[in-house]
Motif scaffolding. Structure first.
Motif, PDB file in Angstrom:
ATOM      1  N   GLU A 147      26.049   0.149  73.500  1.00 27.95           N
ATOM      2  CA  GLU A 147      25.814  -1.292  73.392  1.00 27.95           C
ATOM      3  C   GLU A 147      24.331  -1.533  73.165  1.00 27.95           C
ATOM      4  O   GLU A 147      23.507  -0.863  73.789  1.00 27.95           O
ATOM      5  CB  GLU A 147      26.272  -2.021  74.661  1.00 27.95           C
ATOM      6  N   PRO A 148      23.980  -2.452  72.246  1.00 29.90           N
ATOM      7  CA  PRO A 148      24.877  -3.276  71.423  1.00 29.90           C
ATOM      8  C   PRO A 148      25.420  -2.482  70.240  1.00 29.90           C
ATOM      9  O   PRO A 148      24.876  -1.426  69.901  1.00 29.90           O
ATOM     10  CB  PRO A 148      23.943  -4.391  70.940  1.00 29.90           C
ATOM     11  N   ALA A 149      26.469  -2.996  69.608  1.00 34.70           N
ATOM     12  CA  ALA A 149      27.048  -2.322  68.435  1.00 34.70           C
ATOM     13  C   ALA A 149      26.274  -2.744  67.185  1.00 34.70           C
ATOM     14  O   ALA A 149      26.846  -3.258  66.218  1.00 34.70           O
ATOM     15  CB  ALA A 149      28.525  -2.676  68.306  1.00 34.70           C
ATOM     16  N   ASP A 150      24.967  -2.533  67.247  1.00 34.96           N
ATOM     17  CA  ASP A 150      24.067  -2.920  66.152  1.00 34.96           C
ATOM     18  C   ASP A 150      23.491  -1.643  65.553  1.00 34.96           C
ATOM     19  O   ASP A 150      22.558  -1.040  66.096  1.00 34.96           O
ATOM     20  CB  ASP A 150      22.960  -3.821  66.709  1.00 34.96           C
ATOM     21  N   ALA A 151      24.060  -1.202  64.441  1.00 36.43           N
ATOM     22  CA  ALA A 151      23.675   0.077  63.852  1.00 36.43           C
ATOM     23  C   ALA A 151      22.196   0.113  63.490  1.00 36.43           C
ATOM     24  O   ALA A 151      21.506   1.109  63.739  1.00 36.43           O
ATOM     25  CB  ALA A 151      24.533   0.360  62.620  1.00 36.43           C
ATOM     26  N   ALA A 152      21.667  -0.974  62.920  1.00 33.00           N
ATOM     27  CA  ALA A 152      20.271  -0.987  62.467  1.00 33.00           C
ATOM     28  C   ALA A 152      19.310  -0.765  63.632  1.00 33.00           C
ATOM     29  O   ALA A 152      18.332  -0.002  63.519  1.00 33.00           O
ATOM     30  CB  ALA A 152      19.971  -2.314  61.769  1.00 33.00           C
ATOM     31  N   ALA A 153      19.575  -1.410  64.766  1.00 37.51           N
ATOM     32  CA  ALA A 153      18.691  -1.265  65.924  1.00 37.51           C
ATOM     33  C   ALA A 153      18.704   0.173  66.457  1.00 37.51           C
ATOM     34  O   ALA A 153      17.658   0.732  66.803  1.00 37.51           O
ATOM     35  CB  ALA A 153      19.117  -2.242  67.015  1.00 37.51           C
ATOM     36  N   TRP A 154      19.882   0.773  66.491  1.00 36.15           N
ATOM     37  CA  TRP A 154      19.972   2.165  66.959  1.00 36.15           C
ATOM     38  C   TRP A 154      19.287   3.105  65.981  1.00 36.15           C
ATOM     39  O   TRP A 154      18.619   4.068  66.378  1.00 36.15           O
ATOM     40  CB  TRP A 154      21.443   2.560  67.144  1.00 36.15           C
ATOM     41  N   LEU A 155      19.440   2.870  64.681  1.00 38.08           N
ATOM     42  CA  LEU A 155      18.787   3.721  63.674  1.00 38.08           C
ATOM     43  C   LEU A 155      17.271   3.678  63.836  1.00 38.08           C
ATOM     44  O   LEU A 155      16.595   4.714  63.784  1.00 38.08           O
ATOM     45  CB  LEU A 155      19.186   3.270  62.270  1.00 38.08           C
ATOM     46  N   ALA A 156      16.739   2.484  64.052  1.00 38.87           N
ATOM     47  CA  ALA A 156      15.296   2.338  64.238  1.00 38.87           C
ATOM     48  C   ALA A 156      14.835   3.089  65.487  1.00 38.87           C
ATOM     49  O   ALA A 156      13.829   3.815  65.460  1.00 38.87           O
ATOM     50  CB  ALA A 156      14.941   0.855  64.344  1.00 38.87           C
ATOM     51  N   ALA A 157      15.583   2.933  66.585  1.00 38.73           N
ATOM     52  CA  ALA A 157      15.210   3.588  67.838  1.00 38.73           C
ATOM     53  C   ALA A 157      15.280   5.112  67.711  1.00 38.73           C
ATOM     54  O   ALA A 157      14.390   5.828  68.176  1.00 38.73           O
ATOM     55  CB  ALA A 157      16.124   3.108  68.963  1.00 38.73           C
ATOM     56  N   LEU A 158      16.304   5.596  67.058  1.00 41.63           N
ATOM     57  CA  LEU A 158      16.469   7.047  66.884  1.00 41.63           C
ATOM     58  C   LEU A 158      15.381   7.620  65.974  1.00 41.63           C
ATOM     59  O   LEU A 158      14.874   8.727  66.216  1.00 41.63           O
ATOM     60  CB  LEU A 158      17.859   7.358  66.326  1.00 41.63           C
ATOM     61  N   HIS A 159      15.025   6.880  64.937  1.00 40.70           N
ATOM     62  CA  HIS A 159      13.952   7.312  64.031  1.00 40.70           C
ATOM     63  C   HIS A 159      12.640   7.444  64.813  1.00 40.70           C
ATOM     64  O   HIS A 159      11.928   8.448  64.694  1.00 40.70           O
ATOM     65  CB  HIS A 159      13.811   6.292  62.898  1.00 40.70           C
ATOM     66  N   TRP A 160      12.350   6.451  65.643  1.00 38.96           N
ATOM     67  CA  TRP A 160      11.112   6.475  66.420  1.00 38.96           C
ATOM     68  C   TRP A 160      11.126   7.611  67.450  1.00 38.96           C
ATOM     69  O   TRP A 160      10.150   8.353  67.578  1.00 38.96           O
ATOM     70  CB  TRP A 160      10.919   5.130  67.119  1.00 38.96           C
ATOM     71  N   MET A 161      12.243   7.759  68.170  1.00 43.31           N
ATOM     72  CA  MET A 161      12.355   8.813  69.185  1.00 43.31           C
ATOM     73  C   MET A 161      12.213  10.196  68.558  1.00 43.31           C
ATOM     74  O   MET A 161      11.490  11.066  69.069  1.00 43.31           O
ATOM     75  CB  MET A 161      13.709   8.715  69.895  1.00 43.31           C
ATOM     76  N   ALA A 162      12.896  10.426  67.437  1.00 42.51           N
ATOM     77  CA  ALA A 162      12.843  11.729  66.774  1.00 42.51           C
ATOM     78  C   ALA A 162      11.420  12.027  66.294  1.00 42.51           C
ATOM     79  O   ALA A 162      10.936  13.165  66.402  1.00 42.51           O
ATOM     80  CB  ALA A 162      13.823  11.777  65.612  1.00 42.51           C
ATOM     81  N   SER A 163      10.741  11.010  65.788  1.00 42.47           N
ATOM     82  CA  SER A 163       9.358  11.195  65.338  1.00 42.47           C
ATOM     83  C   SER A 163       8.467  11.613  66.502  1.00 42.47           C
ATOM     84  O   SER A 163       7.643  12.544  66.372  1.00 42.47           O
ATOM     85  CB  SER A 163       8.823   9.885  64.721  1.00 42.47           C
ATOM     86  N   ARG A 164       8.634  10.955  67.643  1.00 45.35           N
ATOM     87  CA  ARG A 164       7.827  11.299  68.819  1.00 45.35           C
ATOM     88  C   ARG A 164       8.114  12.717  69.291  1.00 45.35           C
ATOM     89  O   ARG A 164       7.209  13.461  69.670  1.00 45.35           O
ATOM     90  CB  ARG A 164       8.091  10.292  69.950  1.00 45.35           C
TER      91      ARG A 164
END
Length: 326
Positions: free
Chosen positions: A271-288
């Motif tokens: 939650e939330p079922a918002d693909a764009a928000a999760w994609l952004a968070a995962l991109h940032w986490m993976a970069s770190r």
């Protein structure tokens, strides 16, 4: 007709030929061969009672109990007074250690006045056996061992215990396992593993699962992991489209983070079922994780999401990473 490698070759009057071959194979107890012929007949549109019964018998004899149970349940709906069907259905329930369900089915059947004396006596014997199996208890030492390990603060010990239970009869300790699933302070990762154990054991009792302040009632035997994780799977595909070509290592790292998150969260959906928000968070986490420079505001703009929402999801992912690294 069957070819050299057991493949079915179609000729005129195919269904009739298939039925002849199928029942000849059944009579000779060549169940794999009979199953092939009967499946072919069903695919050709033969849904007659003999074909469906033959399929149920073959599945039962070959140990394909889930399909056999499903088919027999359908046949019993049509012929509730059929003693042979009833006995085969109960045999499958006992074979797969579903004693509570067997007891329920038997008690329901015994209410029918039309049962023969011999079948009624046989059902009473099966009922006594089911009741005995339902009432059995684990030896005190074993019960204490399970309780001690489940109450241990060592997650590795708990995971090892759950792994061991895959080879054991869990019915006697099911109350302890259900208690663990609903205890808010217990490991979410161990709960996922435990729930998968109950699904594998085809437990058909309702259990309560609590994780991260969320509560859900589920019947483990009815859980379909593919359905439960549909959003997680779709997002993994979106992640690949966004990052795989740009940076394979970034994609693999983000995918690993997401799969761990979905595993620990199961059976709850993200939650939330918002693909764009999760994609952004995962991109940032993976970069770190990879030591790359990542501008949070720029990533939020790229995916069209609010930076604050992205930060909230990053925190959720980070908490799971901490848990799964224990």
């Amino acid at each position: 007709m069957a070819g050299k490698k057991g493949k079915i070759i179609m000729f005129p009057q195919t269904k009739e030929r298939l039925m002849e071959e199928a029942f000849a194979a059944l009579e000779a107890k060549r169940y794999k061969e009979a199953l092939r012929f009967l499946r072919a007949a069903e695919q050709l549109g033969d849904h007659s009672f003999p074909v469906r019964l033959g399929l149920a018998v073959c599945c039962y004899e070959l140990g394909e109990y889930d399909e056999a149970e499903r088919r027999l349940a359908g046949l019993l709906d049509e012929q509730p007074g059929n003693g042979e069907l009833l006995q085969m259905y109960i045999a499958i329930l006992l074979q797969t250690n579903r004693y509570s369900k067997a007891e329920t089915v038997i008690r329901h059947a015994l209410r029918r006045p039309s049962l023969s004396i011999s079948l009624r006596e046989q059902l009473h014997q099966l009922l006594r056996f089911s009741e005995k199996m339902n009432a059995r208890t684990l030896p005190p030492a074993e019960w204490k061992r399970v309780r001690r390990l489940l109450e241990s603060g060592d997650i590795a010990e708990q995971l090892q215990l759950i792994k061991q239970l895959e080879k054991e009869d869990i019915d006697p300790v099911l109350p302890l396992l259900k208690q663990y699933l609903r205890a808010p302070e217990k490991s979410p990762m161990a709960k996922t593993m435990l729930l998968r154990l109950l699904t594998g054991k085809r437990v058909n009792e309702t259990v309560t699962v609590e994780k991260f302040g969320r509560c859900m009632e589920v019947v483990p035997s009815a859980l379909d992991e593919q359905t439960e994780t549909e959003f997680a799977s779709e997002l993994l595909g979106r992640l690949e489209q966004q990052l795989a070509a740009e940076s394979p290592s970034l994609y693999e790292t983000a995918a690993d983070i997401w799969l761990r998150y979905a595993y620990v969260l199961y059976p709850f959906p993200p939650e939330p079922a918002d693909a764009a928000a999760w994609l952004a968070a995962l991109h940032w986490m993976a970069s770190r994780f990879l030591g790359l420079d990542a501008d949070a505001a720029a990533l939020a703009d790229r995916y069209g999401v609010e930076a604050a929402e992205m930060a909230t999801l990053c925190q959720k992912l980070y908490e799971i990473e901490e848990l799964s690294s224990l």
